[in-house]
Design a protein around this motif. Structure first.
Motif, short mmCIF file in Angstrom:
data_model
loop_
_atom_site.label_atom_id
_atom_site.label_comp_id
_atom_site.label_asym_id
_atom_site.label_seq_id
_atom_site.Cartn_x
_atom_site.Cartn_y
_atom_site.Cartn_z
N LYS A 128 25.89 83.26 -42.73
CA LYS A 128 26.69 83.77 -41.63
C LYS A 128 27.52 82.65 -41.00
O LYS A 128 28.70 82.80 -40.70
CB LYS A 128 25.76 84.37 -40.59
N SER A 129 26.84 81.51 -40.79
CA SER A 129 27.58 80.40 -40.20
C SER A 129 26.97 79.08 -40.64
O SER A 129 25.85 79.01 -41.15
CB SER A 129 27.61 80.55 -38.67
N ALA A 183 23.62 68.92 -43.43
CA ALA A 183 24.27 70.23 -43.33
C ALA A 183 23.21 71.26 -42.98
O ALA A 183 22.06 71.16 -43.40
CB ALA A 183 24.93 70.59 -44.66
N VAL A 184 23.62 72.24 -42.17
CA VAL A 184 22.70 73.31 -41.75
C VAL A 184 23.43 74.63 -41.93
O VAL A 184 24.62 74.75 -41.63
CB VAL A 184 22.29 73.14 -40.27
N THR A 185 22.73 75.61 -42.48
CA THR A 185 23.34 76.93 -42.60
C THR A 185 22.43 77.98 -41.97
O THR A 185 21.22 77.81 -41.90
CB THR A 185 23.60 77.31 -44.07
N LEU A 186 23.08 79.06 -41.54
CA LEU A 186 22.36 80.18 -40.91
C LEU A 186 22.67 81.42 -41.72
O LEU A 186 23.83 81.80 -41.88
CB LEU A 186 22.84 80.33 -39.47
N SER A 187 21.62 82.06 -42.23
CA SER A 187 21.84 83.22 -43.10
C SER A 187 22.00 84.48 -42.25
O SER A 187 21.69 84.49 -41.05
CB SER A 187 20.68 83.38 -44.07
N PHE A 235 32.76 70.73 -47.00
CA PHE A 235 32.00 71.98 -47.00
C PHE A 235 32.92 73.11 -46.59
O PHE A 235 33.77 72.94 -45.72
CB PHE A 235 30.84 71.91 -45.99
N ALA A 236 32.70 74.25 -47.22
CA ALA A 236 33.46 75.42 -46.80
C ALA A 236 32.56 76.64 -46.92
O ALA A 236 31.76 76.75 -47.85
CB ALA A 236 34.70 75.60 -47.67
N LEU A 237 32.68 77.53 -45.93
CA LEU A 237 31.92 78.78 -45.96
C LEU A 237 32.91 79.91 -46.20
O LEU A 237 33.88 80.06 -45.46
CB LEU A 237 31.18 78.97 -44.63
N GLY A 238 32.65 80.67 -47.26
CA GLY A 238 33.54 81.78 -47.58
C GLY A 238 33.10 83.05 -46.86
O GLY A 238 31.96 83.17 -46.44
N SER A 239 34.05 84.01 -46.77
CA SER A 239 33.70 85.28 -46.12
C SER A 239 32.70 86.04 -46.99
O SER A 239 32.07 86.99 -46.53
CB SER A 239 34.96 86.11 -45.89
#
Lengths: 626, 324
Positions: free
Chosen positions: A330-331, A339-343, A298-302
Motif C-alpha cells: 500500500k505504501s 526500506a520499509v513497506t506496508l502491505s 525504489f518505486a512503488l507501482g499502483s
C-alpha cells in the motif's frame, strides 16, 4: 496456632537481626587491637572511613562502566556516520509528543536527529535533539494554520493554509531559506510542495517545475544546480509539459515522480541513475511512490509491487527483500539505509542495514494504517491511532565528529586508560620495590650507585621527558598494542624513584631489627630474608604508594594522550578523546565531547585518591591524626 | 656559601654529562633523517645534484662523522654557547630560543609566586584551625584539584571566561607594536588565563603539603612549651611552628619549579602560548632532533639548578643546616 506464632517470631527475629543494629559491648581500643590481626584492624578502620566508601563506590562505578559495559557494547573503530556528527546527548528521538497523538497525527517527517509532526489541529511539533535551533519553531509557524510539514536533514519546512512556506534550522548552505534568485520565479509560479534532502531543499511549483537549492548551489558545475527542471512528454520540449509530483534526493541525484506515473533522475550518471528499470520510465508501470538511498532507487507501482534497482549495498536489493515485502503493498518508506513497506492487509516489512536497529520491527505491528519513514527514525500508526516507533532512539551521551556513539567511545576509552594506568603503576612499583629493597638491604656502594641513579631519573622534569621518549619510541612501534605498551613502559620507567627512596629508608630501619638478625643467624638465604621477612613488613607502604600512584598515572596518561604522545588514535582513551578540545569550536559548541571525558578522569582519579588516602590513614593511624 | 655552591655544581657535572650522553645517543639513534627534512627528496630534479647537495648538508651538520666525535663536537659547541641549528625554524637555536624561554619563565614565575602566596596562608590557617569549615573546604578543594588534569582546568577556564563571558582572550599572544602600552595591556590580558590555570593546578598540591608540614610542626613538644610559656598564639604559630614547617615547604617549592616548568607544556599548548613547551612539542612533531636535544638539556639543567637552589633554601630557612 502455636506453630504460626513460632514462625512469626522467628521471622521477626530474623528481620530484627538483619535491620536493627545490635548493641555491641564496648571493648577498649587496645583490647580490640590485641584481639584482631593487623589486617583486620586495617580493614575495619578503612571501612569506618566514609570517604573510603565514597572512593570505593566511585571506583566500582567507573570500573563497571568501562570494563563491564565494554563486554556488552563492542567498539567499531571503522564506524562513521556523517548524518550523526556532533549530536548533543539526547535519547528522545522517538518520543512522539503526547499532545500530537491526542490531536491526531496528519504527518510526520524526520531529519537526522529530529522529527517534525503536524496535528489535525494544525499545530506543529518538533522533537529529538535540540541543536541548530531546529526545535525553536518560529512564532509565525506557531500562530499560522499549518497544513503541510517536511523535514530536511537538519532543517524544517512548514506550509500554512495560505500557501506560505516557512523554513528554519541549519542554514549554512542556505537550505533553510528561499534563495533570492528564485523569489521572483515563485511569485509568478507558487510553490505547491517542498521536499527536504541532505542539506538541500527541493520545491515543486504549481506549473510542475522543480527547483533545488542548498549544498552545491554556489557551485556552478554542480549537477543539482540547473533549476528549474521541467519535463515534457517523450522528453520533447515542443510537446506538452508533464508536472512533477514529488522529489526525493540523495547526495548526487534526485529522483522525480511525474504526474503520468513515470520517473526521472536528476544529477550525475551514477549507478543508481543508470540502472532505472525501463518499465518505470516508459509508462508500463504507474508509479505512485518513490524513494532514493545513496546506492539504490525504489518505486512503488499502483499494482502493489515494489521495484528496487542499483548496487548491492546495505542489503537493500531484490535478493534481500523479505518474503511478501514487495507484493500487495500500500505504501513505502525509505530511510537512509533501509526500506520499509506496508502491505494492504496492514503488515509492515523492513529490510536493509540494521546498524542502528532500523529494521528491528516491534512485535505488535498489526493493522498498521500509515508509516512515516525518512531517515533512521521510524513511525507506524495503527487503526486505533496508536503510534509504534523503532529505529534510532538517540545518543545518550551525544556523538562525536565521526558520528559515533560517544558513550561507546567513553566506555572503551575508559577501559584503555584504566589498563594503561594500572600496568604503568605495576611496572613502576616493581622497579621501585626492587631498587629500594636492594639499595636498602645491601647498602654501601650498591646503595650509592642506585640512589644516585634514582636521583638523576627523578630530577628529570616528568612531562617533557615523557613526551620526548614517547615521540621517539612511538616511531619504532608499529602495532596498536606495541604503542600502548610503550606508553605504559614510559610512565612506569619515569615514576619509580619516589617509591624506591621510600622503601630504602624503611629497609634501612627494618634491617636493624632483631628478626632480621635472627633470620641471618639461622642461616637463611639473603634472598629469602628480603622477600619473606623484610618485604612483608613494608608491604603497606607499597600498597598505599601504588594506589596513589595509580591516580597520578591516570592523569599523566591523560595529559600525554591529550598532547598526542600517549595512546594513539583510533584506539580511544580518555586523554586522546579530549584532544578534540584543542579545537576552540569543540569547547564552544560540543560541550559533551570534552566535559564528559574530563569528568570521567576526575571521578576515577578522585575515587582512587580517596581510597589511597583512607588506606594510608588506616595503616598508619598516627598519620590520620594530622 | 660560595664554596658549597662550587662543590655542588662540580658534583653535578657527572650527572649532566651522563644525561647529555643518554639524550644524545637516544636522539641520534632515532629513525628519520634531519637532512631529508631540510632537503626534501624531489626538491631538486636531478638526482646527482640532489645527492651532492645532500652530502654537503650532511657534512655541514657533521652527520658524516663518528657518533662519539659528533657528541664531542656537540658538547664543545654547547659549552661555548652555540646550540646548533633548528630545522624547524630554519635558524640558529640561539636566535629563536630567547622569546619562548622568556614567555615560559614569565608564566611560571607568576604562577609559582601566586601559588605560594595563596597556599602558605591558607595552609597555615587550615592546620591551625584543623577540622574547621575553612579547613574542610580547602581539603575538598585540594583533593579535587589533585585529581583533575591541568588541561581540564584550562579548558574550563577558556569555556567560562573566554567563550561564555567573553572577558578574556582564549589563547594566543599579541604581536602588534611590541613595547607599546597597548601591547603590554594586551599581553597581560593574554597572560591571565594560562597563569590562573597553572596556579590552580599547583595550588592543590601545595596547600596539602603546607598544611601537612604545619600540622607536623604544631604537634611538636616545643609548641606546647611555647604555649605554656604564655606566648601569644601568633608568635607560637609564625615564629615557632611556621619557621620549622618551612623546610618541607622549601622542598615542595623546588619540586614545584621543576614540575610546573615541565607541566606548563600542556598549558602552553592549550592557550597557544609561545613558550618552550610549545616549541618542544612542535620540534618533536617535525623531528627537529637538535632542538629537542637542546630543550631537554635545558629542562635537565633547570631541574639540577633548582636542586641546588633547594639546598641553599634549606640553609637560609634553617640555621641548623650548614653549607659546606
Amino acid at each position: 496456632m502455636k506453630t504460626i506464632k513460632k514462625i512469626l517470631m522467628s521471622l521477626l527475629n530474623l528481620l530484627k537481626r538483619l535491620f536493627v543494629p545490635r548493641k555491641k559491648e564496648a571493648i577498649d581500643v587496645y583490647k580490640e587491637e590485641a584481639l584482631l590481626s593487623p589486617g583486620k584492624v586495617i580493614a575495619k578502620r578503612f571501612i569506618k572511613n566514609k570517604l573510603a566508601i565514597i572512593g570505593i563506590g566511585g571506583f566500582i562505578f567507573i570500573f563497571l562502566f568501562s570494563f563491564g559495559l565494554s563486554l556488552i557494547v563492542p567498539l567499531d573503530l571503522t564506524y562513521t556516520n556523517t548524518f550523526h556528527r556532533n549530536l548533543p546527548p539526547n535519547y528522545s528521538y522517538l518520543n512522539v509528543p503526547k499532545q500530537l497523538v491526542n490531536e491526531g497525527i496528519v504527518e510526520i517527517s524526520s531529519g537526522n536527529a529530529n522529527s517534525i509532526g503536524l496535528s489535525e489541529a494544525g499545530n506543529v511539533y518538533v522533537w529529538g535533539a535540540n541543536y541548530r535551533d531546529i526545535k525553536d519553531i518560529p512564532e509565525d509557524v506557531k500562530n499560522a494554520n499549518i497544513i503541510n510539514v517536511e523535514a530536511g536533514s537538519q532543517h524544517m519546512m512548514a506550509e500554512d493554509s495560505n500557501g506560505k512556506w516557512y523554513l528554519w534550522g541549519y542554514n549554512h548552505m542556505n537550505q533553510a531559506q528561499i534563495p533570492d534568485r528564485f523569489v521572483q520565479a515563485f511569485q509568478n509560479d507558487a510553490i505547491r510542495d517542498m521536499f527536504g534532502g541532505i542539506e538541500r531543499t527541493a520545491a515543486i511549483t504549481e506549473s510542475g517545475a522543480i527547483y533545488i537549492w542548498g549544498v552545491g548551489a554556489n557551485n556552478i558545475g554542480d549537477v543539482m544546480n540547473r533549476s528549474p527542471y521541467v519535463y515534457y512528454e517523450d522528453d520533447d520540449d515542443t510537446k506538452p509539459q508533464i508536472k512533477a509530483v514529488s522529489v526525493t534526493m540523495n547526495f548526487n541525484n534526485a529522483l522525480v515522480l511525474l504526474e503520468d506515473g513515470t520517473i526521472r533522475m536528476i544529477g550525475v550518471q551514477s549507478d543508481v541513475a543508470r540502472a532505472i528499470p525501463v518499465e518505470l520510465t516508459n509508462g508500463t508501470v504507474n508509479v505512485i511512490q518513490i524513494g532514493l538511498t545513496i546506492y539504490n532507487g525504489f518505486a512503488l507501482g499502483s499494482n502493489g509491487r515494489v521495484y528496487v534497482w542499483g548496487d548491492d549495498a546495505f542489503g537493500l536489493t531484490n535478493a534481500n527483500i523479505p518474503e511478501g515485502a514487495d507484493n500487495n503493498i500500500k505504501s513505502m518508506g525509505i530511510g537512509y539505509e533501509h526500506a520499509v513497506t506496508l502491505s494492504n492487509d496492514g503488515k509492515v516489512y523492513a529490510w536493509g542495514n540494521n546498524r542502528i536497529k532500523q529494521i528491528d520491527l516491534p512485535n505488535n505491528l498489526d493493522n498498521i494504517e500509515r508509516i512515516f519513514i525518512d531517515t533512521n527514525q521510524n513511525y507506524a500508526i495503527d487503526e486505533n491511532g496508536e503510534v509504534h516507533t523503532w529505529g534510532l532512539k538517540g545518543f545518550l551521551l551525544g556523538s562525536d565528529e565521526q558520528g559515533r556513539n560517544f558513550i561507546i567511545q567513553l566506555i572503551h576509552g575508559g577501559r584503555i586508560t584504566l589498563v594503561v594506568g594500572a600496568v604503568a603503576v605495576v611496572i613502576s612499583t616493581i622497579i621501585g620495590v626492587t631498587v629500594g629493597l636492594t639499595a636498602g638491604f645491601f647498602g654501601g656502594r650498591i646503595d650509592n650507585i642506585l640512589m644516585r641513579f634514582a636521583e638523576i631519573v627523578s630530577s628529570f622534569p616528568f612531562l617533557p621527558f615523557a613526551i620526548t621518549l614517547s615521540a621517539l619510541l612511538l616511531n619504532t612501534a608499529t602495532t596498536e598494542i606495541q604503542r600502548m605498551l610503550m606508553v605504559m613502559f614510559i610512565l612506569g620507567v619515569l615514576s619509580w624513584t619516589g617509591l624506591a627512596r621510600l622503601i630504602r629508608g624503611q629497609i634501612l630501619s627494618e634491617r636493624e631489627r632483631d628478626y632480621v638478625l635472627a633470620a641471618k643467624a639461622l642461616g637463611i638465604k639473603q634472598r629469602h630474608i628480603i622477600w619473606r621477612h623484610v618485604f612483608p613488613a613494608i608491604i603497606s607502604i607499597v600498597i598505599v604508594n601504588a594506589t596513589l600512584g595509580y591516580a597520578g598515572s591516570l592523569l599523566t596518561e591523560a595529559g600525554l594522550s591529550f598532547l598526542g604522545f600517549g595512546v594513539q588514535k583510533p584506539s580511544p582513551s580518555w586523554g586522546n578523546i579530549l584532544t578534540a578540545a584543542q579545537d576552540i569550536n569543540v569547547i564552544r559548541m560540543y560541550w559533551w565531547r570534552w566535559i564528559l571525558p574530563g569528568l570521567a578522569i576526575i571521578i576515577a582519579a578522585l575515587s582512587i585518591n580517596l581510597m589511597g588516602d583512607a588506606l594510608r590513614d588506616a595503616m598508619d593511624p598516627k598519620n590520620a591524626e594530622r | 656559601m660560595l664554596k658549597f655552591l662550587i662543590k655542588r655544581i662540580i658534583s653535578l657535572i657527572p650527572v649532566v654529562i651522563f644525561i647529555s650522553i643518554m639524550l644524545f645517543v637516544v636522539m641520534r639513534s632515532m629513525p628519520g633523517d634531519p637532512v631529508r627534512y631540510m632537503l626534501p627528496p624531489g626538491s631538486v630534479q636531478d638526482p646527482e645534484i640532489y645527492q651532492s647537495l645532500y652530502d654537503a648538508m650532511r657534512k655541514e651538520l657533521g652527520l658524516d662523522r663518528n657518533i662519539v666525535i659528533q657528541y664531542f663536537i656537540w658538547v664543545s659547541k654547547m659549552v661555548t654557547g652555540d646550540f646548533g641549528y633548528s630545522t624547524l625554524y630554519q635558524a640558529s637555536v640561539n636566535d629563536i630560543i630567547g622569546e619562548p624561554l622568556k614567555n615560559s619563565i614569565l608564566i611560571n614565575v607568576f604562577s609559582i609566586t601566586l601559588a605560594f602566596l595563596i597556599s602558605i596562608p591558607v595552609g597555615i590557617k587550615s592546620a591551625v584551625k584543623k577540622d574547621s569549615l575553612h579547613d574542610r573546604g580547602w581539603q575538598i578543594f585540594s583533593l579535587v584539584g589533585i585529581s583533575m588534569p591541568t588541561f581540564f582546568i584550562g579548558l574550563s577556564l577558556i569555556f567560562v571566561f573566554a567563550l561564555t563571558l567573553g572577558w578574556l582572550p582564549s589563547g594566543g599572544m599579541p604581536y602588534q607594536n611590541p613595547g607599546s602600552p597597548e601591547y603590554i595591556a594586551q599581553f597581560l590580558r593574554h597572560l591571565i588565563l594560562p597563569v590562573t590555570t597553572l596556579t590552580l593546578g599547583a595550588l592543590a598540591g601545595t596547600i596539602r603539603y603546607v598544611r601537612g608540614a604545619m600540622l607536623d610542626a604544631l604537634s611538636k613538644d616545643y609548641i606546647r612549651t611555647a604555649r605554656s610559656k604564655g606566648l601569644r598564639e601568633k608568635v607560637v604559630i609564625y615564629s615557632h611552628a611556621f619557621r620549622n614547617a618551612l623546610i618541607p615547604v622549601v622542598t615542595i617549592l623546588g619540586f614545584s619549579i621543576v614540575g610546573l616548568f615541565g607541566g606548563s607544556a600542556i598549558t602552553e599548548q592549550i592557550f597557544v602560548w609561545n613558550g618552550i613547551g610549545t616549541v618542544l612539542i612542535r620540534a618533536l612533531n617535525v623531528k627537529d632532533y637538535n632542538l629537542v636535544l637542546v630543550m631537554n638539556m635545558f629542562y635537565a639543567v633547570l631541574a639540577l639548578g633548582s636542586n641546588i637552589l633547594m639546598d641553599v633554601g634549606y640553609a637560609i630557612v634553617d640555621p641548623r643546616v650548614k653549607l659546606d
